[in-house]
Design a protein around this motif. Structure first.
Motif, PDB file in Angstrom:
ATOM      1  N   ALA A 254      48.292 -40.620  -7.111  1.00  0.00           N
ATOM      2  CA  ALA A 254      47.513 -41.173  -8.064  1.00  0.00           C
ATOM      3  C   ALA A 254      46.144 -40.297  -8.662  1.00  0.00           C
ATOM      4  O   ALA A 254      45.724 -40.194  -9.673  1.00  0.00           O
ATOM      5  CB  ALA A 254      46.733 -42.547  -7.515  1.00  0.00           C
ATOM      6  N   THR A 255      45.784 -39.650  -7.351  1.00  0.00           N
ATOM      7  CA  THR A 255      44.699 -38.636  -7.761  1.00  0.00           C
ATOM      8  C   THR A 255      45.071 -37.567  -8.727  1.00  0.00           C
ATOM      9  O   THR A 255      44.354 -37.006  -9.588  1.00  0.00           O
ATOM     10  CB  THR A 255      44.066 -37.853  -6.541  1.00  0.00           C
ATOM     11  OG1 THR A 255      43.893 -38.746  -5.497  1.00  0.00           O
ATOM     12  CG2 THR A 255      43.103 -36.873  -6.789  1.00  0.00           C
ATOM     13  N   ASP A 256      46.475 -36.836  -8.641  1.00  0.00           N
ATOM     14  CA  ASP A 256      47.066 -36.219  -9.510  1.00  0.00           C
ATOM     15  C   ASP A 256      46.977 -36.620 -10.912  1.00  0.00           C
ATOM     16  O   ASP A 256      46.619 -36.074 -11.857  1.00  0.00           O
ATOM     17  CB  ASP A 256      48.406 -35.398  -9.066  1.00  0.00           C
ATOM     18  CG  ASP A 256      48.058 -34.677  -7.773  1.00  0.00           C
ATOM     19  OD1 ASP A 256      47.261 -34.296  -7.443  1.00  0.00           O
ATOM     20  OD2 ASP A 256      49.239 -34.711  -7.045  1.00  0.00           O
ATOM     21  N   GLN A 257      47.331 -37.750 -10.950  1.00  0.00           N
ATOM     22  CA  GLN A 257      47.644 -38.379 -12.256  1.00  0.00           C
ATOM     23  C   GLN A 257      46.024 -38.674 -12.987  1.00  0.00           C
ATOM     24  O   GLN A 257      46.015 -38.592 -14.093  1.00  0.00           O
ATOM     25  CB  GLN A 257      48.352 -39.644 -11.921  1.00  0.00           C
ATOM     26  CG  GLN A 257      49.792 -39.456 -11.905  1.00  0.00           C
ATOM     27  CD  GLN A 257      50.468 -40.861 -11.717  1.00  0.00           C
ATOM     28  OE1 GLN A 257      50.094 -41.947 -11.843  1.00  0.00           O
ATOM     29  NE2 GLN A 257      51.693 -40.810 -11.342  1.00  0.00           N
ATOM     30  N   ALA A 258      45.257 -39.228 -12.154  1.00  0.00           N
ATOM     31  CA  ALA A 258      44.082 -39.167 -12.629  1.00  0.00           C
ATOM     32  C   ALA A 258      43.495 -37.896 -12.976  1.00  0.00           C
ATOM     33  O   ALA A 258      42.637 -37.923 -13.981  1.00  0.00           O
ATOM     34  CB  ALA A 258      43.020 -39.939 -11.679  1.00  0.00           C
ATOM     35  N   ALA A 259      43.452 -36.888 -12.337  1.00  0.00           N
ATOM     36  CA  ALA A 259      43.162 -35.579 -12.799  1.00  0.00           C
ATOM     37  C   ALA A 259      43.600 -35.019 -14.068  1.00  0.00           C
ATOM     38  O   ALA A 259      42.890 -34.564 -14.907  1.00  0.00           O
ATOM     39  CB  ALA A 259      43.403 -34.463 -11.464  1.00  0.00           C
ATOM     40  N   GLY A 264      43.481 -34.163 -19.853  1.00  0.00           N
ATOM     41  CA  GLY A 264      43.674 -34.565 -21.336  1.00  0.00           C
ATOM     42  C   GLY A 264      42.446 -35.143 -22.004  1.00  0.00           C
ATOM     43  O   GLY A 264      42.613 -34.921 -23.371  1.00  0.00           O
ATOM     44  N   THR A 265      41.812 -36.264 -21.442  1.00  0.00           N
ATOM     45  CA  THR A 265      40.672 -36.864 -22.132  1.00  0.00           C
ATOM     46  C   THR A 265      39.849 -35.822 -22.585  1.00  0.00           C
ATOM     47  O   THR A 265      39.163 -35.939 -23.535  1.00  0.00           O
ATOM     48  CB  THR A 265      40.181 -37.893 -21.307  1.00  0.00           C
ATOM     49  OG1 THR A 265      41.142 -38.934 -21.058  1.00  0.00           O
ATOM     50  CG2 THR A 265      39.090 -38.790 -22.269  1.00  0.00           C
ATOM     51  N   SER A 266      39.469 -34.971 -21.612  1.00  0.00           N
ATOM     52  CA  SER A 266      38.344 -33.826 -22.003  1.00  0.00           C
ATOM     53  C   SER A 266      38.801 -32.880 -23.300  1.00  0.00           C
ATOM     54  O   SER A 266      38.092 -32.828 -23.956  1.00  0.00           O
ATOM     55  CB  SER A 266      37.957 -32.858 -20.599  1.00  0.00           C
ATOM     56  OG  SER A 266      37.463 -33.764 -19.543  1.00  0.00           O
ATOM     57  N   PHE A 267      39.948 -32.550 -23.191  1.00  0.00           N
ATOM     58  CA  PHE A 267      40.461 -31.653 -24.180  1.00  0.00           C
ATOM     59  C   PHE A 267      40.560 -32.589 -25.638  1.00  0.00           C
ATOM     60  O   PHE A 267      40.060 -31.964 -26.602  1.00  0.00           O
ATOM     61  CB  PHE A 267      42.039 -31.354 -23.834  1.00  0.00           C
ATOM     62  CG  PHE A 267      42.002 -30.213 -23.101  1.00  0.00           C
ATOM     63  CD1 PHE A 267      41.210 -29.292 -22.994  1.00  0.00           C
ATOM     64  CD2 PHE A 267      42.883 -30.327 -22.066  1.00  0.00           C
ATOM     65  CE1 PHE A 267      41.140 -28.090 -21.833  1.00  0.00           C
ATOM     66  CE2 PHE A 267      42.861 -29.482 -20.868  1.00  0.00           C
ATOM     67  CZ  PHE A 267      42.103 -28.390 -21.154  1.00  0.00           C
TER      68      PHE A 267
END
Length: 293
Positions: A254-259, A264-267
């Protein structure tokens, strides 16, 4: 021989020598920022109204969270382009620029100031409200703790009771579980086992002591031999470790998916900001093209 001096006029080129005109009009930029924020707010309210009309819990036709979020993001991008384009155009038009580079600078400054003002309003308003609430709760809790901490010793002194005796009595009230596992009720036994589980999970010498204590409680409560209780505790411990490992693996995934989602959101956010800058610059340079025509 007397000479007459007549007051003359300076040459045209001498009279024009002086301070050059300012090529950046902050008044025009301020007007553009105000227009951009106003357009963004109006279109945002309009978008909220459109979104609310799509919610229909009675008929069950409400769009899903994913589709609704994508639609909201696209609408926000469109409104940002329109708002910054209008702000950049207004700033360059009010400034009366004639060169394309000057117009572009006015548009980009409008974009930058609008971005800074928006971030400031979000961080100061939301952060101030949340921070003020937490400060208020902290102050109340601190005051309550100070009051209780000051009142207990005074009450004990008035009653002639030693503070150590008060602590021992309080501990006696809290630890009402008998030490003999055979004398425990099922609820007390469960409570005692739950208290030993953290030490069991930690392992080491404390873990061995906790395991021995749990085995003793299980044997007494279920009225079985100690080897049978040890076997049951070992199976439960194995399942506990397996469950813990699965939980850790799930948390890592879950942490990897959130990261990944955050990256992606930042880009996407960076691309949206660059599109906003391009819109402000395009709106500003449209003024020079209009003047040329």
């Amino acid at each position: 021989m007397a000479t007459n001096k007549t007051a003359g006029f300076a040459a045209a080129d001498e009279r024009l020598v002086g301070k050059t005109a300012t090529r950046l009009s902050w008044g025009a930029i301020f007007a553009g920022v105000v227009i951009a924020i106003a357009v963004q707010v109006v279109l945002g309210i309009l978008g909220a109204g459109i979104g609310l009309t799509m919610v229909d819990p009675v008929e069950g036709t409400t769009p899903g969270a994913t589709g609704f979020g994508i639609g909201a993001g696209i609408y926000w991008l469109i409104t940002t382009v329109l708002a910054l384009g209008a702000g950049g155009y207004a700033a360059a038009r009010v400034a009366g620029v004639h060169e394309r580079f000057d117009a572009l600078v006015h548009g980009l400054v409008v974009w930058g100031v609008t971005l800074i003002v928006t971030l400031y309003l979000l961080t100061s308003a939301v952060g101030g409200i949340i921070g003020g609430a937490f400060r208020t709760v902290g102050a109340v809790a601190g005051a309550a703790g100070t009051t209780v901490g000051a009142a207990v010793p005074q009450a004990a002194a008035i009653a002639g009771v030693d503070k150590g005796d008060v602590r021992e009595q309080a501990a006696a009230y809290l630890s009402d579980t008998p030490n003999d596992p055979a004398s425990m009720t099922p609820e007390q036994a469960q409570k005692e086992i739950a208290k030993e589980l953290p030490a069991l999970a930690a392992g080491g010498a404390e873990g061995q002591q906790a395991e021995a204590r749990i085995v003793e409680i299980v044997a007494a409560q279920r009225k079985i031999s100690r080897p049978e209780a040890q076997a049951q505790v070992t199976r439960a411990k194995r399942q506990f470790v397996q469950t813990k490992n699965e939980a850790v693996s799930t948390a890592k995934s879950a942490t990897d998916q959130a990261a990944g989602a955050a990256a992606g959101t930042s880009f996407v956010l960076v691309v949206a900001l660059l599109i906003g800058a391009a819109a402000a610059g395009f709106g500003a340079t449209a003024v020079t093209r209009r003047r040329l025509r």
